[in-house]
Write a protein that holds these residues in place. Structure first.
Motif, short mmCIF file in Angstrom:
data_model
loop_
_atom_site.label_atom_id
_atom_site.label_comp_id
_atom_site.label_asym_id
_atom_site.label_seq_id
_atom_site.Cartn_x
_atom_site.Cartn_y
_atom_site.Cartn_z
N THR A 146 -8.94 -29.94 -71.38
CA THR A 146 -9.27 -28.51 -71.25
C THR A 146 -8.83 -27.98 -69.89
OG1 THR A 146 -11.16 -28.73 -72.74
CG2 THR A 146 -11.15 -26.82 -71.26
N GLN A 147 -9.14 -28.73 -68.83
CA GLN A 147 -8.79 -28.29 -67.48
C GLN A 147 -7.27 -28.21 -67.30
OE1 GLN A 147 -11.23 -27.43 -64.88
NE2 GLN A 147 -9.31 -26.43 -64.33
N SER A 148 -6.55 -29.16 -67.89
CA SER A 148 -5.09 -29.15 -67.79
C SER A 148 -4.50 -27.90 -68.45
CB SER A 148 -4.50 -30.41 -68.45
OG SER A 148 -4.94 -31.57 -67.79
N LEU A 149 -5.06 -27.52 -69.60
CA LEU A 149 -4.58 -26.33 -70.30
C LEU A 149 -4.91 -25.06 -69.51
CD1 LEU A 149 -5.60 -27.35 -73.94
CD2 LEU A 149 -3.27 -27.15 -73.05
N PHE A 152 -3.18 -21.16 -69.91
CA PHE A 152 -3.53 -20.81 -71.29
C PHE A 152 -4.93 -20.23 -71.38
CE2 PHE A 152 -0.29 -24.11 -72.04
CZ PHE A 152 0.51 -23.45 -72.95
N ARG A 153 -5.13 -19.37 -72.37
CA ARG A 153 -6.48 -18.97 -72.77
C ARG A 153 -6.97 -20.05 -73.73
NH1 ARG A 153 -8.04 -14.97 -77.49
NH2 ARG A 153 -10.30 -15.08 -77.32
N VAL A 154 -8.10 -20.66 -73.43
CA VAL A 154 -8.54 -21.85 -74.15
C VAL A 154 -9.88 -21.63 -74.84
CG1 VAL A 154 -9.13 -24.31 -73.93
CG2 VAL A 154 -7.32 -23.33 -72.49
N VAL A 155 -9.96 -22.10 -76.07
CA VAL A 155 -11.23 -22.19 -76.78
C VAL A 155 -11.50 -23.68 -76.98
CG1 VAL A 155 -12.49 -21.67 -78.90
CG2 VAL A 155 -10.86 -20.01 -77.96
N ALA A 156 -12.58 -24.17 -76.40
CA ALA A 156 -12.90 -25.59 -76.45
C ALA A 156 -13.98 -25.86 -77.48
CB ALA A 156 -13.34 -26.08 -75.07
#
Length: 293
Positions: free
Chosen positions: A6-9, A14-18
């Protein structure tokens, strides 16, 4: 997990949904979410428990793709449009093959996440499963129904191979948690991109009959070294020689020697044949679909 991917993305912009299934990790992820300005959204859920067939209200970590995509604000797009969403994740080693099959079923039937278009998957899978996905015809022990359907349905790209030794995979007794496969290499974790093919649903193959096609391929590999003519005869097809000549497929070809495109052409030709008893498949298709789900 602890959120390294997640942190790498996030670092890449990137906009991230985890989706996090383990409640022990949720607090730290939610803390990270609150420190960012809308770049991260954290949901208690498990990607591999998306849209279970169980009836009634879903309890986390099970999650509904419809509610998830509504929350994300991602609308459905036509199949031939660009990729609407990219998924990054790690396929659990437990029941790994089953999880890959389930994704394949959903893709061919345009159900679950694939109702929204050609969702791109970037998944860490074992080297042995990657070897099966990319096997060539003729290798009867490696070239399987999963191979045919994956190569026909996805553009498969190997992005990275990482040795298992990079991960904490040792058991308490000192053994490796990832067992070595007998006839297949399994020394690496492979990051593989699976992008659904734009031209998958051309000709006679459609989401509405895709389960029949999947079952046809699966049944063909019950005896991978059997002759295609024998298989066609078992499907109550009387004019198999004429059909194979029209498709330019040798009469003595074995099931494991056909290319993925041959299976699609064969299926489309059978769909157009009045002599093909498709009803022969009906009950088996339903049972197979329920089992995989």
């Amino acid at each position: 997990g602890p959120g390294i991917l997640t942190q790498s993305l996030l670092d890449a912009g990137f906009r991230v949904v985890a989706l996090e299934s383990n409640s022990d990790f949720l607090i730290d992820l939610q803390s990270l979410e609150s420190s960012l300005d809308g770049q991260l959204k954290v949901i208690h859920g498990d990607f591999f428990r998306m849209d279970p067939m169980a009836k009634g209200a879903l309890k986390p970590p099970a999650v509904s793709s419809e509610k998830l995509f509504e929350t994300l604000g991602v609308a459905a797009v036509p199949w031939r449009a660009d990729v609407p969403l990219k998924v990054f994740g790690i396929v659990p080693q437990q029941l790994e093959r089953n999880r890959l099959w389930r994704l394949l079923f959903a893709m061919y039937e345009c159900s679950s996440i694939y109702r929204y278009g050609r969702v791109e998957l970037n998944l860490f899978i074992s080297e042995k499963e990657y070897t099966v996905l990319t096997a060539k015809p003729g290798k009867s022990k490696i070239y399987q129904a999963l191979t045919v359907l994956a190569q026909l349905g996805y553009e498969i790209e190997l992005l990275h191979k990482e040795p298992w030794s990079s991960f904490a995979t040792n058991l308490k007794n000192g053994g490796l948690a990832i067992p070595k496969a007998g006839r297949l290499p399994n020394d690496h974790f492979c990051l593989v991109r699976l992008t659904p093919q734009q031209n998958l649903f051309t000709g006679g193959l459609k989401p509405s009959n895709a389960s029949t096609f999947i079952f046809m391929v699966k049944q063909s590999f019950a005896k991978p070294k059997s002759k295609l003519t024998d298989r066609l005869n078992s499907w109550s097809l009387d004019n198999s020689d004429t059909l194979l000549k029209a498709l330019e497929i040798p009469k003595n070809a074995s099931m494991c020697n056909l290319y993925p495109e041959d299976y699609k052409r064969l299926f489309e030709a059978l769909q157009n044949s009045d002599l093909f008893a498709e009803t022969f498949f009906h009950d088996e298709v339903l049972a197979s679909t329920r089992t995989m789900n």
